[in-house]
Design a protein around this motif. Sequence first.
Motif, mmCIF file in Angstrom:
data_model
loop_
_atom_site.group_PDB
_atom_site.id
_atom_site.type_symbol
_atom_site.label_atom_id
_atom_site.label_comp_id
_atom_site.label_asym_id
_atom_site.label_seq_id
_atom_site.Cartn_x
_atom_site.Cartn_y
_atom_site.Cartn_z
ATOM 1 N N PRO A 109 -56.003 27.440 11.519
ATOM 2 C CA PRO A 109 -55.002 27.871 10.531
ATOM 3 C C PRO A 109 -53.845 28.611 11.216
ATOM 4 O O PRO A 109 -54.018 29.234 12.263
ATOM 5 N N GLU A 113 -51.200 31.622 7.261
ATOM 6 C CA GLU A 113 -52.360 31.300 6.422
ATOM 7 C C GLU A 113 -53.477 32.333 6.607
ATOM 8 O O GLU A 113 -54.107 32.761 5.634
ATOM 9 N N LYS A 116 -52.481 35.531 4.784
ATOM 10 C CA LYS A 116 -52.625 35.406 3.328
ATOM 11 C C LYS A 116 -54.101 35.471 2.926
ATOM 12 O O LYS A 116 -54.469 36.174 1.989
ATOM 13 N N LYS A 117 -54.950 34.742 3.653
ATOM 14 C CA LYS A 117 -56.387 34.767 3.346
ATOM 15 C C LYS A 117 -56.972 36.156 3.567
ATOM 16 O O LYS A 117 -57.794 36.625 2.779
#
Length: 152
Positions: A109, A113, A116-117
Motif C-alpha cells: 500500500p 493508504e 488513512k487506514k
Amino acid sequence: YGLPVSIEDIRTGGSWKGWDDARIHFLGKIMAWSMAFYYPLEHIAYGGFVVPKLIRVDTEKYTAYSCRAWLIFVLSDLVSTFFKLKELRKRRDVLLKSRELGDGDTARPTEEEIQKKEHDINKQIKLSRIHVARCVFFVPQVVHWSYSKWAR
C-alpha cells in the motif's frame, strides 16, 4: 421493538462480521440471544406498568428478568470490546509493519493508504475505549434493576 433486529442478528451474525477472533463471534451470539429474551420480557413488564388491569403480571419480576438478560448483554459486550481492542491493535501493528517493507513489492500500500487506514484504526480504538466506559457505567444500574424487588 428490538426483537426482529435481535432475530436478524442471530440469523446473520451482523454484529460480529468483520472480526477474526472466534470469541467475538461467540460473544456476539450471546448478545443477540440475550436481547431476544430482553425485549419480550421488557414489553410484558411495561404493559403491566401501563395497563395493570389488562396485563396482570408481577412487573418487578419481569423487569428483573429482562434486566438480567440486559446484564448478560452488557457484560458480553464489555468482554467482546476488549477482544476487539486487541484485534485492532494487531491490525495496526501489521499495517505499520507493511510500511517498513521496502522490497519493491507492487502490492504494497502507498504511504497515503497506510496513513488513512492507521487513522481509521486509531479512531476505532478510541471509540472502543469510550464504549468500554459506557458498558462499565451501565453495570451498576443493570445490577440494581436485576433484583426482583428493585422498586422497594
